[in-house]
Motif scaffolding. Structure first.
Motif, short mmCIF file in Angstrom:
data_model
loop_
_atom_site.label_atom_id
_atom_site.label_comp_id
_atom_site.label_asym_id
_atom_site.label_seq_id
_atom_site.Cartn_x
_atom_site.Cartn_y
_atom_site.Cartn_z
N GLY A 113 40.37 123.04 19.73
CA GLY A 113 40.04 124.38 19.30
C GLY A 113 39.71 124.48 17.82
O GLY A 113 39.62 125.58 17.28
N GLU A 114 39.53 123.36 17.18
CA GLU A 114 39.19 123.37 15.75
C GLU A 114 37.70 123.67 15.58
O GLU A 114 36.95 123.73 16.54
N GLU A 115 37.33 123.84 14.34
CA GLU A 115 35.93 124.11 14.02
C GLU A 115 35.06 122.95 14.51
O GLU A 115 35.45 121.79 14.45
N THR A 116 33.88 123.29 15.00
CA THR A 116 32.96 122.28 15.50
C THR A 116 32.60 121.30 14.39
O THR A 116 32.19 121.70 13.30
N ALA A 117 32.80 120.03 14.68
CA ALA A 117 32.50 118.99 13.69
C ALA A 117 31.74 117.86 14.38
O ALA A 117 31.91 117.61 15.58
N LEU A 118 30.93 117.21 13.61
CA LEU A 118 30.18 116.08 14.14
C LEU A 118 31.00 114.80 14.09
O LEU A 118 31.82 114.62 13.18
N ASP A 119 30.76 113.94 15.04
CA ASP A 119 31.25 112.56 14.98
C ASP A 119 30.18 111.83 14.17
O ASP A 119 29.17 111.38 14.71
N ALA A 120 30.38 111.75 12.85
CA ALA A 120 29.34 111.28 11.93
C ALA A 120 28.77 109.90 12.29
O ALA A 120 27.55 109.75 12.34
N PRO A 121 29.61 108.89 12.54
CA PRO A 121 29.02 107.59 12.88
C PRO A 121 28.18 107.62 14.17
O PRO A 121 27.10 107.05 14.23
#
Length: 130
Positions: A64-72
Motif C-alpha cells: 500500500g505504499e506509494e507507487t515506485a519503480l523497480d529501477a533495475p
C-alpha cells in the motif's frame, strides 16, 4: 545571323536547370527520410519508456505504499526493448519516471553525407488504477 551567336545557350541553361532540380529533389527526399527516421526514434523511445514504466516495485505496491519503480528491472526492460528494435540508446530512472533516449543510425542514399546518428527522448511514468 543572331541565331548563330546564341548557339548552345539553351543547352547550358537546360543542363544547369536539370542539375539544380536533381539537387533539390535529393534534398527533399533525404530530408523526408531523415525526418521519418527521427520519428521512428521518437516512437521507439516512447515505447521503451512505457515498457520500463511497467516494472513496479511490487512489494511496495502490495504493502500500500506509494507507487515506485523497480529501477533495475525498468532500466533493463527499456534497454532490451531498444536492442530488440535494432536501436541504440540509454534509459535513466529518476524517481517514478523512466526517460529513454533512442538512437538510430541513418545513412543518406542520394547525398554524400554518410551516416548520421539521429536520436529522440521520451519519458513515461507508471500508472495504476484507482
Amino acid at each position: 545571323m543572331g541565331g548563330r551567336a546564341d548557339r548552345g545557350q539553351a543547352t547550358a541553361f537546360t543542363v544547369t536547370l536539370a542539375a539544380v532540380l536533381v539537387l533539390l529533389f535529393a534534398l527533399v527526399w533525404e530530408g523526408g527520410r531523415a525526418m521519418a527516421a527521427r520519428s521512428r526514434a521518437l516512437t521507439l523511445a516512447q515505447e521503451a519508456a512505457r515498457a520500463g514504466a511497467q516494472h513496479l516495485d511490487l512489494a511496495a505496491y502490495r504493502a500500500g505504499e506509494e507507487t515506485a519503480l523497480d529501477a533495475p528491472a525498468a532500466r533493463q526492460a527499456a534497454t532490451a526493448f531498444l536492442r530488440e528494435a535494432g536501436a541504440g540508446g540509454t534509459a535513466r530512472i529518476e524517481g517514478d519516471q523512466v526517460t529513454v533516449t533512442a538512437r538510430i543510425d541513418h545513412t543518406f542514399a542520394l547525398l554524400p553525407l554518410g551516416t548520421r546518428s539521429l536520436s529522440a527522448s521520451a519519458t513515461a511514468s507508471p500508472h495504476t488504477g484507482g
